[in-house]
Motif scaffolding. Structure first.
Motif, PDB file in Angstrom:
ATOM      1  N   ALA A  44     -26.745 -23.922 -89.467  1.00  0.00           N
ATOM      2  CA  ALA A  44     -26.010 -24.536 -90.570  1.00  0.00           C
ATOM      3  C   ALA A  44     -25.071 -25.737 -90.095  1.00  0.00           C
ATOM      4  O   ALA A  44     -24.831 -26.645 -90.777  1.00  0.00           O
ATOM      5  N   TYR A  45     -24.282 -25.274 -89.130  1.00  0.00           N
ATOM      6  CA  TYR A  45     -23.535 -26.248 -88.468  1.00  0.00           C
ATOM      7  C   TYR A  45     -24.033 -27.772 -88.233  1.00  0.00           C
ATOM      8  O   TYR A  45     -23.599 -28.709 -88.406  1.00  0.00           O
TER       9      TYR A  45
ATOM     10  N   HIS B  35     -21.667 -25.099 -80.806  1.00  0.00           N
ATOM     11  CA  HIS B  35     -20.833 -25.868 -81.876  1.00  0.00           C
ATOM     12  C   HIS B  35     -19.852 -26.719 -81.154  1.00  0.00           C
ATOM     13  O   HIS B  35     -19.714 -27.825 -81.787  1.00  0.00           O
ATOM     14  N   VAL B  36     -19.411 -26.117 -80.142  1.00  0.00           N
ATOM     15  CA  VAL B  36     -18.281 -27.363 -79.325  1.00  0.00           C
ATOM     16  C   VAL B  36     -19.359 -28.529 -78.954  1.00  0.00           C
ATOM     17  O   VAL B  36     -18.772 -29.723 -79.350  1.00  0.00           O
ATOM     18  N   ALA B  37     -20.259 -28.288 -78.123  1.00  0.00           N
ATOM     19  CA  ALA B  37     -21.058 -29.433 -77.921  1.00  0.00           C
ATOM     20  C   ALA B  37     -21.554 -30.357 -78.793  1.00  0.00           C
ATOM     21  O   ALA B  37     -21.418 -31.632 -78.936  1.00  0.00           O
ATOM     22  N   MET B  38     -22.244 -29.875 -80.015  1.00  0.00           N
ATOM     23  CA  MET B  38     -22.426 -30.845 -81.271  1.00  0.00           C
ATOM     24  C   MET B  38     -21.205 -31.439 -81.580  1.00  0.00           C
ATOM     25  O   MET B  38     -21.484 -32.431 -82.142  1.00  0.00           O
ATOM     26  N   THR B  39     -19.954 -30.659 -81.967  1.00  0.00           N
ATOM     27  CA  THR B  39     -19.052 -31.412 -82.337  1.00  0.00           C
ATOM     28  C   THR B  39     -18.531 -32.587 -81.427  1.00  0.00           C
ATOM     29  O   THR B  39     -18.134 -33.736 -82.034  1.00  0.00           O
ATOM     30  N   ILE B  40     -18.626 -32.254 -80.188  1.00  0.00           N
ATOM     31  CA  ILE B  40     -18.165 -33.349 -79.394  1.00  0.00           C
ATOM     32  C   ILE B  40     -19.304 -34.691 -79.452  1.00  0.00           C
ATOM     33  O   ILE B  40     -18.743 -35.811 -79.543  1.00  0.00           O
ATOM     34  N   VAL B  41     -20.505 -34.359 -79.511  1.00  0.00           N
ATOM     35  CA  VAL B  41     -21.357 -35.476 -79.750  1.00  0.00           C
ATOM     36  C   VAL B  41     -21.139 -36.220 -81.015  1.00  0.00           C
ATOM     37  O   VAL B  41     -21.105 -37.371 -81.353  1.00  0.00           O
TER      38      VAL B  41
END
Lengths: 188, 258
Positions: A44-45, B35-41
């Protein structure tokens, strides 16, 4: 990985998650990627991030980038055009200059030829005039010489008579008459 | 010693209560290291693209040159593969490419590798596959089925070849996701294994005699593998983008190509 679902998750499915955690979470053994309870949140994210990034790229970044690239392509094409135009202009000018030089050379050659012709004509004229003058002088001199000879030849008879008279007087003591002398001169 | 697979574990950093959505079912909303890794990317990509394009000049600076290089790479790809339709699909391919490349490269910086999560690679593959399906049907209607009808093959063979084409078409999301997943996971496992040998040799648990040579050789392997993994990180993102273009081309230019 001790508690994959948090303390505040009292559903029935928790039991399966707990066994999954017991199987896979204890280090070694299973592969963490196949713990499916974490899939939903990640998918989802990622979908959300993907959509936001897609919108940003298609609406903001790609048009901006393309604008710069098009602008650059335009600038380069314009510069190339200008360069080509200038080059063509320069070639035209070079051609014109070459034509001018050729014309000037032709004119110069013509002028030179004319001058040469004029000079040679003048020289010929001068030579002719000098020749004529010289010929006139020669003719005059010849006329003078022939006149002198005529006079000299005219005097020859008188001289001969005088000489004959003198010789006769010396030989005979008599003065010969003019008629006799003339006759003698005519016979001589 | 830690297992080489420990690096792939998902840890919840901030937990939220689950919510239940229709159709999808229960969704865990916890913020994890993934999630954190994806957010950083994501933030890094947006920051990079913003920095590159906000002050873009006709004569580019260093950063802009890099950005234009990445941009041009994908632009040429979509242009050459999809023809005049390429520009329409450029943002999609560029999004996929930058996200995968960013996740792969972040994995090289000693953090979590999002693309070594099967969930992530499956999502990417399904996004691509879904788009191909949607465009295929929207553009061609039933003509979409022509994709599986090998008009070049002898008539007797066509049903069989068509069946194979059909199967291979529906295996695409699987191959797409497993290729990326396998490459990233395998590389990082190998790195971790050799790094583990180095660590073991360093603390002396391999003994005084075989410890040092094993440690030295393993260290050399780690260095070599790191270089290789950087290459793989780029190459897998590139391969994914190229395959996306190929699959899109199948349906976008269905009438021209077949």
């Amino acid at each position: 990985m001790a508690d994959p679902h948090g303390a505040a998750a009292p559903h029935g499915a928790d039991a399966t998650h707990a066994t999954t955690a017991a199987e896979h979470g204890s280090g070694g053994g299973g592969v963490p990627q196949f713990q499916f309870e974490h899939w939903g949140g990640q998918i989802a994210y990622l979908l959300v991030l993907f959509v936001i990034l897609y919108v940003l790229i298609s609406r903001v970044f790609a048009p901006r980038m393309r604008k710069v690239l098009d602008e650059r392509a335009g600038t380069i094409a314009g510069a190339l055009d200008a360069a080509k135009r200038v080059q063509a202009e320069a070639e035209d000018q070079a051609r014109a200059a070459a034509a001018e030089v050729a014309g000037a050379r032709g004119q110069a050659q013509q002028l030179a030829a004319e001058a040469r012709a004029k000079a040679s004509a003048e020289a010929a004229q001068r030579t002719a005039a000098a020749d004529a003058e010289a010929a006139a002088k020669v003719a005059e001199a010849e006329a003078r010489i022939s006149a002198t000879r005529e006079t000299a030849m005219g005097n020859v008879g008188a001289i001969a008579e005088d000489t004959a008279k003198a010789i006769v007087e010396k030989l005979t003591g008599k003065t010969a008459s003019a008629v006799e002398l003339k006759a003698a001169g005519g016979n001589a | 010693m830690a297992s080489p697979l420990e690096q792939f574990e998902i840890h919840k950093l901030v937990d939220f209560p689950d919510i239940t959505l229709p159709l999808i079912g229960k969704v865990d909303l916890a913020i994890t290291n993934s999630h954190v890794a994806m957010t950083i990317v994501f933030v890094a990509i947006v920051a990079f693209l913003a920095a590159v394009t906000s002050k873009a000049k006709v004569v580019p600076g260093r950063l802009q040159t890099i950005g234009e290089g990445v941009f041009g790479l994908i632009d040429n790809m979509t242009d050459s593969m999809l023809g005049h339709e390429g520009r329409k699909y450029f943002p999609f391919v560029f999004t996929i490419f930058t996200l995968i490349l960013g996740m792969n490269l972040l994995g090289m910086m000693l953090t979590f590798t999002a693309t070594s999560q099967l969930a992530i690679t499956v999502t990417f593959a399904l996004i691509t596959f879904g788009l191909v399906m949607v465009i295929g049907v929207a553009k061609n209607g039933f003509g979409f089925l022509k994709l599986f009808w090998p008009s070049g093959a002898p008539l007797v063979m066509r049903p069989f070849v068509g069946l194979i084409e059909l199967i291979s078409f529906f295996l695409r999301p699987l191959t797409l996701s497993l290729r990326l997943f396998g490459n990233m996971m395998g590389g990082h496992v190998a790195l971790k294994v050799f790094a583990g040998f180095v660590a073991a040799a360093a603390i002396g648990s391999l003994g005084a005699i075989i410890g040092p040579p094993v440690g030295i050789v393993s260290m050399a392997m780690v260095i070599a593998l790191t270089a290789l993994e950087f290459l793989v990180a780029f190459l897998q993102a590139f391969v994914f983008a190229i395959l996306t273009c190929i699959y899109l081309n199948d349906v976008v230019n269905l009438d021209h190509a077949h």
